[in-house]
Design an enzyme around this catalytic site. Structure first.
Site, PDB file in Angstrom:
ATOM      1  N   SER A 192      13.867  84.385  63.636  1.00 39.82           N
ATOM      2  CA  SER A 192      13.084  85.236  64.539  1.00 39.82           C
ATOM      3  C   SER A 192      13.345  84.810  65.974  1.00 39.82           C
ATOM      4  O   SER A 192      13.656  83.647  66.234  1.00 39.82           O
ATOM      5  CB  SER A 192      11.592  85.101  64.237  1.00 39.82           C
ATOM      6  OG  SER A 192      10.823  85.835  65.163  1.00 39.82           O
TER       7      SER A 192
ATOM      8  N   ASN B  28      10.872  85.771  68.091  1.00 33.53           N
ATOM      9  CA  ASN B  28       9.502  85.949  68.567  1.00 33.53           C
ATOM     10  C   ASN B  28       8.921  84.569  68.907  1.00 33.53           C
ATOM     11  O   ASN B  28       8.660  83.759  68.029  1.00 33.53           O
ATOM     12  CB  ASN B  28       8.682  86.643  67.474  1.00 33.53           C
ATOM     13  CG  ASN B  28       7.269  86.950  67.923  1.00 33.53           C
ATOM     14  OD1 ASN B  28       6.603  86.128  68.538  1.00 33.53           O
ATOM     15  ND2 ASN B  28       6.802  88.143  67.595  1.00 33.53           N
TER      16      ASN B  28
ATOM     17  N   ASP C 138       8.192  89.052  57.224  1.00 29.05           N
ATOM     18  CA  ASP C 138       7.991  90.426  57.664  1.00 29.05           C
ATOM     19  C   ASP C 138       6.511  90.673  57.514  1.00 29.05           C
ATOM     20  O   ASP C 138       5.899  90.308  56.501  1.00 29.05           O
ATOM     21  CB  ASP C 138       8.798  91.423  56.824  1.00 29.05           C
ATOM     22  CG  ASP C 138       8.774  92.812  57.466  1.00 29.05           C
ATOM     23  OD1 ASP C 138       8.761  92.899  58.703  1.00 29.05           O
ATOM     24  OD2 ASP C 138       8.772  93.810  56.734  1.00 29.05           O
TER      25      ASP C 138
END
Length: 199
Positions: A8, A10, A70
Site C-alpha cells: 500500500s 496509504n 482491501d
C-alpha cells in the site's frame, strides 16, 4: 530484523500497521520504500480476492513476506454496497468526499434505525514459500446524516460504531486501532506476523 511489505502507499494504513506491530520485531515497509513494480487494478468480486491478489503480486515482485488488505463499507439499505467499490463509489477517482456524499444522498429517505452498516477489512499475508493466510475483520455500526470529525479517512466521518456517540473520525488513532475492522483483522494476523521474526 525481518522485513514485511505492506502492499500500500496509504500513509495512514502504514502508520496503523506499524503501531499495531510495534515491538513485534518486524520492520514494516510500504510500496514507496521498495523498487516499483506494475500493480494490477482491483478487479476481485470480494475483499478477500483483492487482498490476496495484491499480496501475491507484492511477494512475486519483491521476494518479501507481504501483507495487503482491501476494505470498505457495507451498507445494509444498499444491499451491502458500496462494498469492494467503496473507494470509487462516486466514479473512478478515489475522492473521499464525493463517495461519502453519494452514500448520504442515497440514504436520504432511509430512517435512522435502518441506516446500519459495517466496515469490512480482509487482510492477506503471503509468504515467499507460498503460504497464504487470509483473515477478515468487521466493525458494525450505523451511518449518521452528516460528516463529523477530522480523524481517519474515507467514510469515517459518517460511521457511528455500535455503542459509540462519536463517529469513527472523532475517535483518536489509538481508540480506532483498538476496535476498527483493520485493527481486528491485523490482530488476527498478529501471531503469524510475530512468527516471521523468529523464522
Amino acid at each position: 530484523m525481518t522485513q514485511l511489505l505492506l502492499a500500500s502507499r496509504n500513509a495512514k494504513k502504514l502508520a496503523e500497521l506499524r503501531r499495531i506491530l510495534a515491538g513485534a520485531g518486524v520492520e514494516v515497509l510500504g510500496l514507496d520504500e521498495v523498487a516499483p513494480y506494475p500493480e494490477s487494478p482491483e478487479t476481485g468480486a470480494t475483499f478477500e480476492d483483492n487482498a490476496v491478489a495484491k499480496a501475491r503480486e507484492a511477494v512475486a515482485a519483491t521476494g518479501l513476506p507481504s501483507v495487503a488488505d482491501d476494505s470498505g463499507i457495507s451498507v445494509d439499505a444498499l444491499n451491502g454496497m458500496p462494498g469492494v467499490l467503496s473507494a470509487r463509489w462516486a466514479g473512478r477517482a478515489k475522492n473521499d468526499a464525493a463517495n461519502l456524499n453519494l452514500v448520504l444522498e442515497q440514504l436520504t429517505d432511509i430512517p435512522d434505525e435502518r441506516r446500519t452498516a459495517r466496515f469490512v477489512c480482509a487482510t492477506a499475508l503471503v509468504l515467499p514459500d507460498t503460504t497464504e493466510i487470509i483473515v477478515r475483520g468487521e466493525w458494525p455500526g450505523s451511518l449518521v446524516r452528516g460528516p463529523r470529525g477530522t480523524n481517519g479517512f474515507g467514510y469515517d466521518p459518517i460511521f457511528l460504531p455500535d455503542g459509540e456517540t462519536r463517529t469513527s473520525a472523532e475517535l483518536t488513532a489509538a481508540e480506532k486501532d483498538a476496535v476498527s475492522h483493520r485493527g481486528r483483522a491485523l490482530r488476527l494476523l498478529l501471531p503469524h506476523l510475530k512468527a516471521l521474526s523468529h523464522a
